[in-house]
Scaffold this motif. Structure first.
Motif, PDB file in Angstrom:
ATOM      1  N   ASN A 179       0.875  -1.097   0.074  1.00 11.02           N
ATOM      2  CA  ASN A 179       0.018   0.002   0.161  1.00 11.02           C
ATOM      3  C   ASN A 179       0.939   1.144  -0.022  1.00 11.02           C
ATOM      4  N   CYS A 180       2.032   1.398   0.855  1.00 11.84           N
ATOM      5  CA  CYS A 180       2.912   2.205   0.923  1.00 11.84           C
ATOM      6  C   CYS A 180       3.494   2.629  -0.495  1.00 11.84           C
ATOM      7  N   MET A 181       3.841   1.663  -0.810  1.00 14.09           N
ATOM      8  CA  MET A 181       4.901   1.546  -2.343  1.00 14.09           C
ATOM      9  C   MET A 181       3.863   2.382  -3.496  1.00 14.09           C
ATOM     10  N   LYS A 182       2.480   1.933  -3.586  1.00 15.31           N
ATOM     11  CA  LYS A 182       1.861   2.614  -4.365  1.00 15.31           C
ATOM     12  C   LYS A 182       0.982   3.719  -4.097  1.00 15.31           C
ATOM     13  N   PHE A 183       0.674   4.018  -2.891  1.00 11.43           N
ATOM     14  CA  PHE A 183      -0.072   5.066  -2.747  1.00 11.43           C
ATOM     15  C   PHE A 183       0.325   6.300  -1.701  1.00 11.43           C
ATOM     16  N   ASP A 184       1.706   5.887  -1.077  1.00  9.54           N
ATOM     17  CA  ASP A 184       2.031   6.798  -0.027  1.00  9.54           C
ATOM     18  C   ASP A 184       3.700   7.411  -0.429  1.00  9.54           C
ATOM     19  N   MET A 185       4.537   6.686   0.114  1.00 12.47           N
ATOM     20  CA  MET A 185       5.960   7.105   0.097  1.00 12.47           C
ATOM     21  C   MET A 185       6.386   6.665  -1.304  1.00 12.47           C
ATOM     22  N   LYS A 186       6.216   5.622  -1.792  1.00 15.80           N
ATOM     23  CA  LYS A 186       6.670   5.189  -3.094  1.00 15.80           C
ATOM     24  C   LYS A 186       8.179   5.004  -3.039  1.00 15.80           C
ATOM     25  N   ASP A 187       8.746   4.701  -1.804  1.00 17.66           N
ATOM     26  CA  ASP A 187      10.205   4.464  -1.749  1.00 17.66           C
ATOM     27  C   ASP A 187      10.406   3.290  -0.741  1.00 17.66           C
ATOM     28  N   SER A 188      11.147   2.459  -1.418  1.00 19.45           N
ATOM     29  CA  SER A 188      11.475   0.946  -0.756  1.00 19.45           C
ATOM     30  C   SER A 188      11.746   1.222   0.869  1.00 19.45           C
ATOM     31  N   LYS A 189      12.771   1.842   1.103  1.00 16.91           N
ATOM     32  CA  LYS A 189      13.299   2.167   2.551  1.00 16.91           C
ATOM     33  C   LYS A 189      12.482   2.735   3.493  1.00 16.91           C
ATOM     34  N   LYS A 190      12.019   3.762   2.909  1.00 15.20           N
ATOM     35  CA  LYS A 190      10.811   4.459   3.632  1.00 15.20           C
ATOM     36  C   LYS A 190       9.623   3.515   4.022  1.00 15.20           C
ATOM     37  N   LYS A 193      10.419   0.965   6.682  1.00 12.21           N
ATOM     38  CA  LYS A 193      10.456   1.419   7.691  1.00 12.21           C
ATOM     39  C   LYS A 193       9.025   1.724   8.404  1.00 12.21           C
ATOM     40  N   LYS A 194       8.319   2.210   7.520  1.00 12.11           N
ATOM     41  CA  LYS A 194       6.814   2.170   7.955  1.00 12.11           C
ATOM     42  C   LYS A 194       5.977   1.090   8.348  1.00 12.11           C
ATOM     43  N   SER A 195       6.393   0.069   7.633  1.00 16.19           N
ATOM     44  CA  SER A 195       5.832  -1.224   7.980  1.00 16.19           C
ATOM     45  C   SER A 195       6.186  -1.734   9.306  1.00 16.19           C
ATOM     46  N   LEU A 196       7.632  -1.715   9.419  1.00 12.87           N
ATOM     47  CA  LEU A 196       7.995  -2.170  10.569  1.00 12.87           C
ATOM     48  C   LEU A 196       7.546  -1.156  11.945  1.00 12.87           C
ATOM     49  N   ASP A 197       7.594  -0.096  11.652  1.00 15.11           N
ATOM     50  CA  ASP A 197       7.027   0.742  12.815  1.00 15.11           C
ATOM     51  C   ASP A 197       5.545   0.538  13.287  1.00 15.11           C
ATOM     52  N   LEU A 198       4.803   0.521  12.247  1.00 17.25           N
ATOM     53  CA  LEU A 198       3.252  -0.054  12.237  1.00 17.25           C
ATOM     54  C   LEU A 198       3.401  -1.302  13.285  1.00 17.25           C
ATOM     55  N   LEU A 199       4.175  -2.170  12.831  1.00 18.50           N
ATOM     56  CA  LEU A 199       4.145  -3.491  13.521  1.00 18.50           C
ATOM     57  C   LEU A 199       4.646  -3.355  14.894  1.00 18.50           C
ATOM     58  N   ASN A 200       5.535  -2.778  15.125  1.00 21.57           N
ATOM     59  CA  ASN A 200       6.360  -2.444  16.324  1.00 21.57           C
ATOM     60  C   ASN A 200       5.198  -1.822  17.383  1.00 21.57           C
ATOM     61  N   ASN A 201       4.198  -0.872  16.778  1.00 22.83           N
ATOM     62  CA  ASN A 201       3.415  -0.386  17.450  1.00 22.83           C
ATOM     63  C   ASN A 201       2.038  -0.856  17.680  1.00 22.83           C
ATOM     64  N   LEU A 202       1.814  -2.153  17.296  1.00 24.20           N
ATOM     65  CA  LEU A 202       0.420  -2.838  17.436  1.00 24.20           C
ATOM     66  C   LEU A 202       0.229  -2.909  19.033  1.00 24.20           C
ATOM     67  N   GLY A 203       1.197  -3.033  19.796  1.00 29.44           N
ATOM     68  CA  GLY A 203       0.647  -3.444  21.245  1.00 29.44           C
ATOM     69  C   GLY A 203       0.623  -2.217  21.749  1.00 29.44           C
TER      70      GLY A 203
END
Length: 203
Positions: A179-190, A193-203
């Motif tokens: 979703n991020c690559m197509k509709f948001d930052m469109k930058d693989s590294k960013k 990071k977004k994916s991991l940040d959201l995962l780590n903030n689930l709890g």
């Protein structure tokens, strides 16, 4: 040599083409079948829907929905439906709704509808819980900033102690990243990071 006409033979034929990555042949044969028969069999539609999603084709969500509607219109009496049993047919609809949600989120960018499709899936598969689908739903909730709902769901799935469960967060990461690559930052590294940040903030 005659072209197979029995549903499962045809379905297995197309599945073999996909598994062997004979994409050009798959597309050619499917086009020929479509021209000969305007009313494709449900199993043929399911395979083509899966193919479109794998390709990230823009037609994916609409075709998957068409396939769902076609299967739901069949007779669901035991022993008298497309897959021979209520359980098999219901689970097929379940997994199609999961694919529909994936297409909506990662190809169409429609996260609200993706969440609705994910929830609709639960009405069709009551024999066991698919935790991979729940991890995908967590991604929709986090991307929609429905953090409290995500937290409640996360608490119910975080302690999965199975061999499959160890890799389930990957389902979450895949949805957020695509979703991020197509509709948001469109930058693989960013997007990683977004994916991991959201995962780590689930709890």
């Amino acid at each position: 040599k005659n072209t197979p006409t029995i549903d499962y033979v045809v379905a297995n034929y197309f599945l073999a083409l996909l598994k062997e990555n004979r994409i050009d042949e798959f597309e050619k044969e499917f086009e020929k079948l479509s021209e000969k028969n305007n009313n494709l069999k449900p199993m043929e539609m399911v395979l083509y829907a899966s193919y479109l999603l794998d390709k990230k084709d823009e037609r994916s969500s609409s075709y998957i929905k068409k396939t769902i509607d076609g299967i739901k219109s069949q007779n669901f009496e035991e022993g008298n439906n497309i897959l021979g049993s209520i359980k098999a047919s219901s689970s097929m609809v379940y997994y199609l709704y999961i694919d529909h949600a994936t297409a909506l989120a990662t190809i169409d960018g429609d996260l609200e509808s993706a969440l609705e499709s994910s929830l609709e899936a639960d009405k069709w598969f009551k024999y066991e819980q698919n935790y991979a689908a729940l991890w995908q739903r967590l991604a929709y909730l986090k991307l929609l900033n429905k953090n409290q709902e995500a937290k409640i769901l996360f608490l119910s799935v975080k302690n999965i102690q199975t061999a499959e469960g160890a890799n389930l967060p990957h389902k979450f990461l895949d949805i957020v990243y695509a979703n991020c690559m197509k509709f948001d930052m469109k930058d693989s590294k960013k997007c990683e990071k977004k994916s991991l940040d959201l995962l780590n903030n689930l709890g």
